[in-house]
Design an enzyme around this catalytic site. Structure first.
Site, short mmCIF file in Angstrom:
data_model
loop_
_atom_site.label_atom_id
_atom_site.label_comp_id
_atom_site.label_asym_id
_atom_site.label_seq_id
_atom_site.Cartn_x
_atom_site.Cartn_y
_atom_site.Cartn_z
N ILE A 1 0.86 -1.19 0.00
CA ILE A 1 0.00 0.00 0.00
C ILE A 1 0.89 1.24 0.00
CG2 ILE A 1 -1.65 1.36 1.36
CD1 ILE A 1 -2.92 -1.25 2.20
N ASP B 1 10.15 42.06 -16.58
CA ASP B 1 10.50 43.48 -16.55
C ASP B 1 11.77 43.69 -17.33
OD1 ASP B 1 8.66 44.32 -14.83
OD2 ASP B 1 9.93 44.33 -13.05
N ASP C 1 7.45 44.64 -9.42
CA ASP C 1 8.02 45.09 -8.15
C ASP C 1 7.22 46.20 -7.48
OD1 ASP C 1 8.70 46.93 -10.02
OD2 ASP C 1 10.87 46.70 -9.84
N ASP D 1 1.88 46.65 -9.32
CA ASP D 1 2.09 45.40 -10.05
C ASP D 1 1.38 44.23 -9.39
OD1 ASP D 1 3.59 46.54 -12.01
OD2 ASP D 1 5.51 46.18 -11.01
P1 ATP Z 1 10.53 47.95 -16.04
O1 ATP Z 1 11.33 47.73 -14.80
O2 ATP Z 1 9.12 47.56 -15.95
O3 ATP Z 1 11.23 47.59 -17.28
P2 ATP Z 1 10.94 50.71 -16.25
O4 ATP Z 1 11.78 50.98 -15.08
O5 ATP Z 1 11.52 50.86 -17.58
O6 ATP Z 1 10.21 49.43 -16.15
P3 ATP Z 1 9.10 52.52 -15.17
O7 ATP Z 1 9.87 52.50 -13.93
O8 ATP Z 1 7.64 52.43 -15.16
O9 ATP Z 1 9.59 51.49 -16.17
O10 ATP Z 1 9.55 53.81 -15.95
C1 ATP Z 1 8.90 54.22 -17.13
C2 ATP Z 1 9.43 55.57 -17.54
O11 ATP Z 1 9.23 56.49 -16.49
C3 ATP Z 1 10.92 55.57 -17.81
O12 ATP Z 1 11.19 55.35 -19.16
C4 ATP Z 1 11.31 56.98 -17.43
O13 ATP Z 1 11.13 57.85 -18.50
C5 ATP Z 1 10.32 57.34 -16.36
N1 ATP Z 1 10.91 57.16 -15.02
C6 ATP Z 1 11.42 56.06 -14.50
N2 ATP Z 1 11.83 56.26 -13.25
C7 ATP Z 1 11.55 57.54 -12.96
C8 ATP Z 1 11.70 58.37 -11.82
N3 ATP Z 1 12.25 57.91 -10.71
N4 ATP Z 1 11.31 59.64 -11.90
C9 ATP Z 1 10.74 60.10 -13.00
N5 ATP Z 1 10.56 59.38 -14.10
C10 ATP Z 1 10.95 58.12 -14.10
#
Ligand code: ATP
Length: 850
Positions: free
Chosen positions: A281, A325, A595, A599
């Site tokens: 078993i 991402d 993250d 999300d």
């Molecule tokens: P993933 O990790 O999903 O690939 P990512 O980091 O490219 O994403 P987001 O963090 O959403 O995506 O950023 C998208 C856009 O926002 C970037 O291309 C940038 O132009 C702008 N961005 C990212 N971080 C900042 C921040 N700390 N302050 C202002 N604008 C930002």
């Protein structure tokens, strides 16, 4: 009733100074006095309880009852031996369960929540369980609230309290709320409660209740509910083992009746049938699965992938799409500013651009170290290198407000007071910023923004994007009116973020393993494509889908085209959910990484939600897998582990079943065919075989090391049976082979005596099963190709088992107990040949299949 007192009273009662927090000494003292800030979980069974549970298995009880009969027949040795074997088996069972329990606990340790606390005037990150009443705690969006806190400061704070209130919508909280009379939990706006989540804003609070004194601690039901649900595989195996158990029992009963009809000794037959039932078993199956899953989880955690839910280990093995991402996961996240663009010229900077870069961010400076998000620290570092140091500037610019970055808006703003005037800087994705600008700063001053300027800026950004640069636009506003509207455009900055080398290799491995990889990013389509090309995720522009394209497509149109899109750029968290849904509708098993706070829905929706170790607690809470280092290759590694673990469970199950089948067949046929229902083995020998060949080799197969062939196959269908791909036939044929060889050896031994025949059968049944375990190291490749010593544990159990088996005839005492005789040379040769046949046949069939 802390919420009815004012903050001053609360702080005084907690004996803490809000400016410095508790001293480390005082915190340690309170921790000693009041215990850790933890919720008590269920009491775990002790070793003794586990042992008793094993002895109370119905078949074991019946066996023990039957041995009482043997006592009356004065078969004392038999009884002693049965009891000894039962105890050893129970001990093995206890150790198995204990190991599984320990493995699960070790994993919980890894996912222990952390908290930021102010002590001795400095901010420290400590384990949440070390918090004490009076600790001053910092909260920001994404955090799990580590204890019950009374708010002292708060900024746009929103908290999701569904655990306590059942309400999934986040509620606003504020330190300013005050009420004279006691109110319901939901109404207490100046309190935040343990185990709820901050979804927006930030706050400072003082711990007023910890551990079991907290509000969740009082809700006993929540604690009871935390028990882990069985995984689909565990459920399936529990069912299977029940079914097979009934089958085995029926055969044993039949064997007993046949034996009695054929005039076998009644008591012998009874003992034999019961022993066979105990051996055949497969009650240990679910335990083997649990321990293999748990050990697999432990192994994964050593490779920085923490599995939060047991079922994820199974699902990982059938992942067919990985949505990853870009930033940090596929790229190195080691940003550096490479290019700037101001007043229609590449390479130029302006004072306002550098001021904006230095001031518009959430970077903290501690001992000259920049602490914050890599995009932002790169910008602050760049400004500093040009003489604009955030720390010195902060003396002239006082921060008044911030509007935090979020990946849906893709921008952020910091508002300052400077020389009595308000000035705000906004930075973010170029399209988002440009949309909100009406003016532009040029060499000759601020002028209104023309269509021509917009075109030039977009072109500049495209030039940057094509070089795989991440671009950020900066704007400002000086009139003290609403920030983020009618702004003055200042310029662009481009940062390099090189792809990870190991990600490229991992992607190639995915392609070989039939797993498709999609990049999902908030970055610009051109930047995304440039990186995707380097990583060999996509080649052509048609393979890129932007967030705006997604908005224009209805579900039907999207479903039609989804296969062609390898890169999703400028997407928001809401888009991510849609992507997962559509992929799942096509029958894909989706792994999705995330993250940020936003999300969580897509991570939850995915079959395998992956959160990053540095990401928000909200996202981690929704995830199945947490990566302590957000590296894409870890995701692939986890999938590889998942596949291996599933394959190992399959190996262990098929092994156990073919062995049990061999045992049943040999015994049943002998009782049916031999004169007076003579059995090939006596009862004690069966129990012994069960002890030597069952649990240990199965467990050793369960921890088979990573299989290098496992990523050469297509993903497994999640509902696939363990007996797919000929597994069922394999089990039956091998069971029959083992059974037949046992009978053959018995027949040969009969040339001398019944005792010799039983000894030979006993040897072959046991040794051929041990050899058969070696067959299972691979279903497709030869033992030699896989490497005989690849699985040390298996080799060890097999060698140990054979040695033990040989001892049963060589050591006189064991000979007496197990009713064996010394074998002669020719008999040894027959035993070895008959046992080795199971390897030979499998090797030939693997060779033929190839
Ligand atoms: P993933 O990790 O999903 O690939 P990512 O980091 O490219 O994403 P987001 O963090 O959403 O995506 O950023 C998208 C856009 O926002 C970037 O291309 C940038 O132009 C702008 N961005 C990212 N971080 C900042 C921040 N700390 N302050 C202002 N604008 C930002």
């Amino acid at each position: 009733m802390d919420k009815m007192k004012n903050t001053y009273e609360v702080l005084r009662e907690c004996k803490v100074n809000v400016a410095t927090g508790l001293s480390a000494y005082e915190a340690a003292k309170r921790l000693r006095q009041n215990g850790t800030n933890e919720l008590e979980s269920k009491k775990k069974p002790t070793m003794v309880q586990l042992f008793i549970e094993q002895l109370l298995e119905p078949m074991v009880l019946i066996l023990l009852a039957a041995s009482v009969l043997s006592l009356f027949m004065k078969e004392y040795l038999d009884v002693a031996m049965i009891v000894a074997v039962v105890i050893v088996n129970a001990l093995i069972g206890v150790i198995q369960e204990y190991k599984a329990e320990q493995a699960m606990e070790a994993l919980q340790e890894l996912t222990r929540p952390k908290a930021f606390v102010k002590r001795d005037g400095l901010i420290h990150e400590v384990e949440a369980r070390e918090l004490v009443v009076g600790d001053i705690v910092l909260l920001e969006a994404g955090n799990r609230v580590p204890a019950d806190l009374r708010l002292i400061e708060s900024r746009n704070l929103k908290v999701e309290e569904s655990l306590l209130t059942g309400e999934s919508e986040a509620v606003e909280k504020s330190h300013e709320w005050y009420c004279e009379k006691p109110v319901e939990l939901q109404e207490q706006k100046n309190m935040v409660f343990m185990s709820t989540f901050v979804t927006y804003g930030s706050a400072l609070g003082v711990v007023v209740a910890c551990g079991m004194d907290s509000e969740v601690g009082k809700v006993a039901a929540i604690l009871r509910d935390t028990k882990e649900e069985k995984t689909p595989l565990q459920k399936r195996l529990a069912q299977l083992s029940k079914l097979l158990g009934i089958g085995a029992l029926a055969i044993c009963l039949l064997m007993f009746l046949v034996g009695v009809l054929r005039k076998a000794e009644l008591l012998d037959m009874l003992m034999l049938s019961i022993s066979l039932a105990v051996a055949a078993i497969p009650e240990g199956l679910p335990a083997v699965v649990t321990i293999v899953l748990a050990l697999g989880m432990q192994r994964m955690s050593r490779h920085h992938a923490i599995v939060r839910k047991l079922h994820a280990v199974e699902t990982l093995g059938s992942v067919s799409v990985i949505c990853s991402d870009k930033t940090g996961t596929l790229t190195q996240n080691q940003m550096r500013v490479e290019e700037t663009y101001c007043a229609s010229a590449f390479g130029s900077t302006s004072t306002h651009l550098l001021l904006g870069l230095a001031l518009c961010n959430e970077v903290h400076i501690q001992d000259e170290q920049l602490i914050g998000e890599p995009t932002e620290t790169a910008l602050v570092e760049y400004a500093r290198s040009k003489g604009y140091d955030k720390r010195s500037l902060s003396k002239m610019y006082t921060l008044v407000d911030t509007i935090a970055f979020d990946s849906a808006r893709k921008m952020m703003t910091s508002v300052y007071r400077h020389q009595g005037e308000i000035i705000s800087f906004t930075k973010g994705a170029v399209e988002q910023i440009l949309k909100r600008c009406t003016h532009i700063e040029k060499e000759n001053g601020i002028v209104s923004l023309q269509e021509m300027d917009r075109k030039q800026i977009m072109q500049a950004m495209e030039t940057m994007g094509k070089q795989a640069y991440r671009t950020i636009a900066v704007a400002m506003k000086k009139d003290g009116q609403m920030p983020e509207q009618h702004m003055i455009f200042i310029g662009l900055v481009a940062m390099i973020d090189p792809p990870r080398k190991e990600a490229k290799e991992a992607i190639a491995l995915c392609h070989k393993a039939g797993i498709s990889v999609r990049m999902i990013t908030g970055d610009h389509p051109l930047t995304a494509l440039a990186i995707a090309r380097k990583l060999k995720i996509a080649e052509k522009e048609e393979e890129v889908c932007s967030g705006s394209m997604l908005d224009e497509m209805n579900d039907a149109a999207f479903a039609q085209q989804i296969d062609r899109f390898r890169v999703f750029a400028r997407v928001t968290p809401a888009h991510k959910v849609r992507i997962v849904e559509q992929l799942q509708k096509r029958g894909e098993v989706v792994a999705m990484s995330g993250d940020g706070v936003n999300d969580a829905p897509s991570v939850k929706k995915a079959d395998i939600g992956i959160a990053m170790g540095k990401g928000s607690d909200v996202c981690k809470q929704a995830s199945d897998l947490i990566l302590s280092d957000d590296n894409f290759s870890l995701i692939v590694r986890a999938v590889e582990e998942g596949r291996t673990i599933y394959a190992n469970i399959c190996k262990a199950v098929l092994y156990l079943l073919s062995c049990n089948l061999g045992e049943i067949m040999a015994l049943f046929l002998s009782v049916l065919l031999m004169p007076r229902g003579t059995a090939v083995l006596c009862a004690i020998q069966i129990l012994w075989v069960n002890m030597v060949t069952d649990a240990l080799p199965a467990l050793a197969l369960g921890v088979d090391p990573l299989d290098r062939f496992v990523m050469e196959e297509a993903p497994r269908h999640p509902k696939e049976s363990l007996f797919a791909h000929g597994g069922g036939l394999f089990t039956v044929l091998n069971g029959m082979l083992i059974g037949t060889m046992t009978l053959v050896a018995f027949r040969y031994g009969m040339n001398r005596s019944l005792l010799c025949a039983q000894t030979m059968a006993f040897m072959v049944l046991s040794i051929s099963q041990l050899f058969h375990a070696m067959n299972l190291t691979s279903f497709t490749h030869s033992i030699w190709e896989v490497g005989i010593a690849k699985n040390r544990w298996l080799l060890l159990t097999v060698c140990f088992g054979i040695a033990l088996q040989v001892c049963t005839v060589l050591i006189p005492a064991l000979r007496m107990l197990l009713k064996t005789v010394l074998l002669e040379m020719n008999e040894w040769i027959v035993v070895m040949l008959a046992s080795l046949l199971v390897i030979a046949v499998n090797e030939i069939s693997k060779w033929a299949a190839r």
